[in-house]
Design an enzyme around this catalytic site. Sequence first.
Site, mmCIF file in Angstrom:
data_model
loop_
_atom_site.group_PDB
_atom_site.id
_atom_site.type_symbol
_atom_site.label_atom_id
_atom_site.label_comp_id
_atom_site.label_asym_id
_atom_site.label_seq_id
_atom_site.Cartn_x
_atom_site.Cartn_y
_atom_site.Cartn_z
ATOM 1 N N ARG A 75 0.870 -1.573 0.039
ATOM 2 C CA ARG A 75 0.173 0.268 0.095
ATOM 3 C C ARG A 75 0.647 0.981 -0.139
ATOM 4 O O ARG A 75 -0.031 1.614 -0.491
ATOM 5 C CB ARG A 75 -1.107 -0.037 1.003
ATOM 6 C CG ARG A 75 -1.425 1.665 1.276
ATOM 7 C CD ARG A 75 -2.646 1.121 2.521
ATOM 8 N NE ARG A 75 -3.755 0.190 1.794
ATOM 9 C CZ ARG A 75 -4.533 -0.298 2.699
ATOM 10 N NH1 ARG A 75 -4.206 -0.776 3.852
ATOM 11 N NH2 ARG A 75 -5.190 -0.977 2.295
ATOM 12 N N TYR A 76 1.968 1.461 0.305
ATOM 13 C CA TYR A 76 2.734 2.345 0.376
ATOM 14 C C TYR A 76 3.806 2.503 -0.003
ATOM 15 O O TYR A 76 4.640 1.471 -0.571
ATOM 16 C CB TYR A 76 3.542 2.473 2.214
ATOM 17 C CG TYR A 76 2.104 2.863 2.682
ATOM 18 C CD1 TYR A 76 1.510 4.134 3.205
ATOM 19 C CD2 TYR A 76 2.025 1.695 3.958
ATOM 20 C CE1 TYR A 76 0.880 4.269 4.415
ATOM 21 C CE2 TYR A 76 0.823 2.053 5.062
ATOM 22 C CZ TYR A 76 0.008 3.181 4.962
ATOM 23 O OH TYR A 76 -0.733 3.269 6.143
ATOM 24 N N ARG A 103 6.863 0.059 1.981
ATOM 25 C CA ARG A 103 7.453 -0.818 2.768
ATOM 26 C C ARG A 103 6.123 -2.328 2.090
ATOM 27 O O ARG A 103 4.876 -2.105 1.807
ATOM 28 C CB ARG A 103 6.627 -0.823 3.888
ATOM 29 C CG ARG A 103 6.030 0.656 4.207
ATOM 30 C CD ARG A 103 6.230 1.103 5.520
ATOM 31 N NE ARG A 103 5.417 1.950 5.782
ATOM 32 C CZ ARG A 103 5.166 3.246 4.712
ATOM 33 N NH1 ARG A 103 5.677 3.548 3.683
ATOM 34 N NH2 ARG A 103 4.232 4.124 5.913
ATOM 35 N N CYS A 121 -2.523 -18.204 15.311
ATOM 36 C CA CYS A 121 -2.766 -17.153 16.161
ATOM 37 C C CYS A 121 -3.074 -18.325 17.280
ATOM 38 O O CYS A 121 -3.621 -19.053 17.818
ATOM 39 C CB CYS A 121 -3.937 -15.363 16.042
ATOM 40 S SG CYS A 121 -3.261 -14.716 15.224
ATOM 41 N N CYS A 171 -8.404 -12.199 19.638
ATOM 42 C CA CYS A 171 -8.320 -10.774 19.810
ATOM 43 C C CYS A 171 -9.998 -11.116 19.175
ATOM 44 O O CYS A 171 -9.767 -11.012 17.625
ATOM 45 C CB CYS A 171 -7.590 -9.936 19.577
ATOM 46 S SG CYS A 171 -5.868 -9.811 19.828
ATOM 47 N N CYS A 191 -10.239 -8.313 16.026
ATOM 48 C CA CYS A 191 -9.964 -8.748 16.155
ATOM 49 C C CYS A 191 -9.576 -7.461 13.818
ATOM 50 O O CYS A 191 -10.580 -7.901 13.684
ATOM 51 C CB CYS A 191 -8.834 -9.496 15.023
ATOM 52 S SG CYS A 191 -7.254 -10.435 13.586
ATOM 53 N N ARG A 198 -8.042 -8.992 11.116
ATOM 54 C CA ARG A 198 -8.602 -9.239 9.936
ATOM 55 C C ARG A 198 -8.787 -10.725 10.306
ATOM 56 O O ARG A 198 -8.457 -12.141 10.565
ATOM 57 C CB ARG A 198 -7.005 -9.910 9.717
ATOM 58 C CG ARG A 198 -5.864 -8.803 8.746
ATOM 59 C CD ARG A 198 -4.867 -9.388 8.452
ATOM 60 N NE ARG A 198 -4.150 -7.812 8.384
ATOM 61 C CZ ARG A 198 -3.368 -6.936 9.311
ATOM 62 N NH1 ARG A 198 -2.948 -8.091 10.390
ATOM 63 N NH2 ARG A 198 -2.914 -5.921 8.788
ATOM 64 N N ASP A 246 -10.689 -0.696 14.507
ATOM 65 C CA ASP A 246 -11.318 -1.108 13.541
ATOM 66 C C ASP A 246 -12.727 -1.537 13.306
ATOM 67 O O ASP A 246 -13.319 -2.230 13.683
ATOM 68 C CB ASP A 246 -10.401 -2.095 12.409
ATOM 69 C CG ASP A 246 -8.960 -1.622 11.869
ATOM 70 O OD1 ASP A 246 -8.783 -0.072 11.820
ATOM 71 O OD2 ASP A 246 -8.061 -1.722 11.712
ATOM 72 N N ASP A 296 -6.551 3.899 11.067
ATOM 73 C CA ASP A 296 -6.775 2.777 9.366
ATOM 74 C C ASP A 296 -8.100 3.113 8.794
ATOM 75 O O ASP A 296 -8.865 2.655 9.183
ATOM 76 C CB ASP A 296 -5.892 1.566 9.480
ATOM 77 C CG ASP A 296 -5.063 1.108 8.743
ATOM 78 O OD1 ASP A 296 -5.073 1.482 7.891
ATOM 79 O OD2 ASP A 296 -4.073 0.405 8.967
ATOM 80 N N LYS A 340 -3.395 4.850 6.910
ATOM 81 C CA LYS A 340 -2.729 5.101 8.546
ATOM 82 C C LYS A 340 -2.871 6.230 8.464
ATOM 83 O O LYS A 340 -2.368 7.207 7.839
ATOM 84 C CB LYS A 340 -1.611 4.742 9.384
ATOM 85 C CG LYS A 340 -2.353 3.021 9.828
ATOM 86 C CD LYS A 340 -0.493 3.165 9.988
ATOM 87 C CE LYS A 340 -0.480 1.363 10.422
ATOM 88 N NZ LYS A 340 -0.360 0.907 8.791
#
Length: 371
Positions: free
Chosen positions: A110-111, A114, A123, A127, A130, A132, A295, A332, A339
């Site tokens: 996206r950037y 990076r 995981c 969470c 989350c 994702r 998010d 985000d 972000k």
Amino acid sequence: MNKADYFRKRFYPDVSDEQWNDWHWQLSRRLTGEQELKRLFDLTHDEELALKQKDSFPFAITPYYASVVDGSPLRKTMFPDLKEKICSNGETDDPLGEEPCMVAPGLVHRYPDRVLFLTTKYCSCYCRYCTRSRLVGRHSSQTETIGLKASWEEAFKYIAKHTEVRDVLISGGDPLTLSDNTLDYLLCRLREIKHVEIIRIGSKVPAVLPMRITPDLLKIIQKYHPVFFSLHFTHPDEITPETAKACEDIANTGIPAGSQTVLLKDINDDPDTLKKLMHELLKHRVRPYYLFQCDPILGSMHFRVPVSRGIELINALRGYTSGYAVPTYAIDIPGGGGKIIINDQRYMGRDGDFILLKNFENKIYRYPDPI
Ligand SMILES: *Cc1c(COP(=O)(O)O)cnc(C)c1O
């Protein structure tokens, strides 16, 4: 006896220190369902119903982290809630719009300089907020990744071809749940690419599975420096002796570690809790990096705090404690905006050759700045 030791003595009386401190043991004994959880916690009627719901985001917690969330507001970050079925305005299953930015399986570019490399769907703990949740935990075992090795090839190829990529952020899922050998392979392949300057590993392992930070793991990572860690911490209750040791071992290996915190209602949305968390992190040489607005994933309304409150919380830190203890507050943006940093207004306008600036105590100062 501290709370966690008491928990362990009560519910895992026959488990040796060696087992408890073995990350493989912790993963093999993850609690994943209502019956297992009932043995350890007094569940509310609603929690039981939420755990029984079909088609929900998966539930899993390590015995270690269960001992941490017991009696802590962190419990709400792990235990399913009936409110997850309420979909509010603006919520989606891919709030960051990552799917359209995928340039290879698991690779988000996206950037300009990076990339984000999603290497596993697994995981140790899930969470509830989350970002994702569309991706992680569903039918994923520890060894299955987004397409381990075979599909990583495409990502390696893309990064090698794109010489502008100088920073690779390995995330998932939690990449530190990959085996030592797999991580060694992954880091080795990325290090072979000459224009990759830094590698970052995003992980919640030091908070939820600190026994994973073994001397062997650190020895592997050390071979591929400069490697940074972006860790995920939520609440000061996470800073146990085990987590403190993991963070110090990370620092002693020369891995700079930052922490990302998600702002969560009734969990860490007050100045004292946030300040305590940031201070504890610094004591163990972890530098607060981002404070994220939660998010808008489906069914996350009960976690979200108004942005105006987030600004108040950051204002309660800035100036009142070390600059190192103040994370950058960021949202985000849904739809792939990336972000965006949220700051209170400090520039109050101009008066001739002077600009007007507001300090942390809300006093206005004139500062010479002739045009
Ligand atoms: C967050 C993020 C990064 C890293 O952003 P930094 O501000 O450099 O930490 C890179 N790629 C994607 C897609 C991200 O979401």
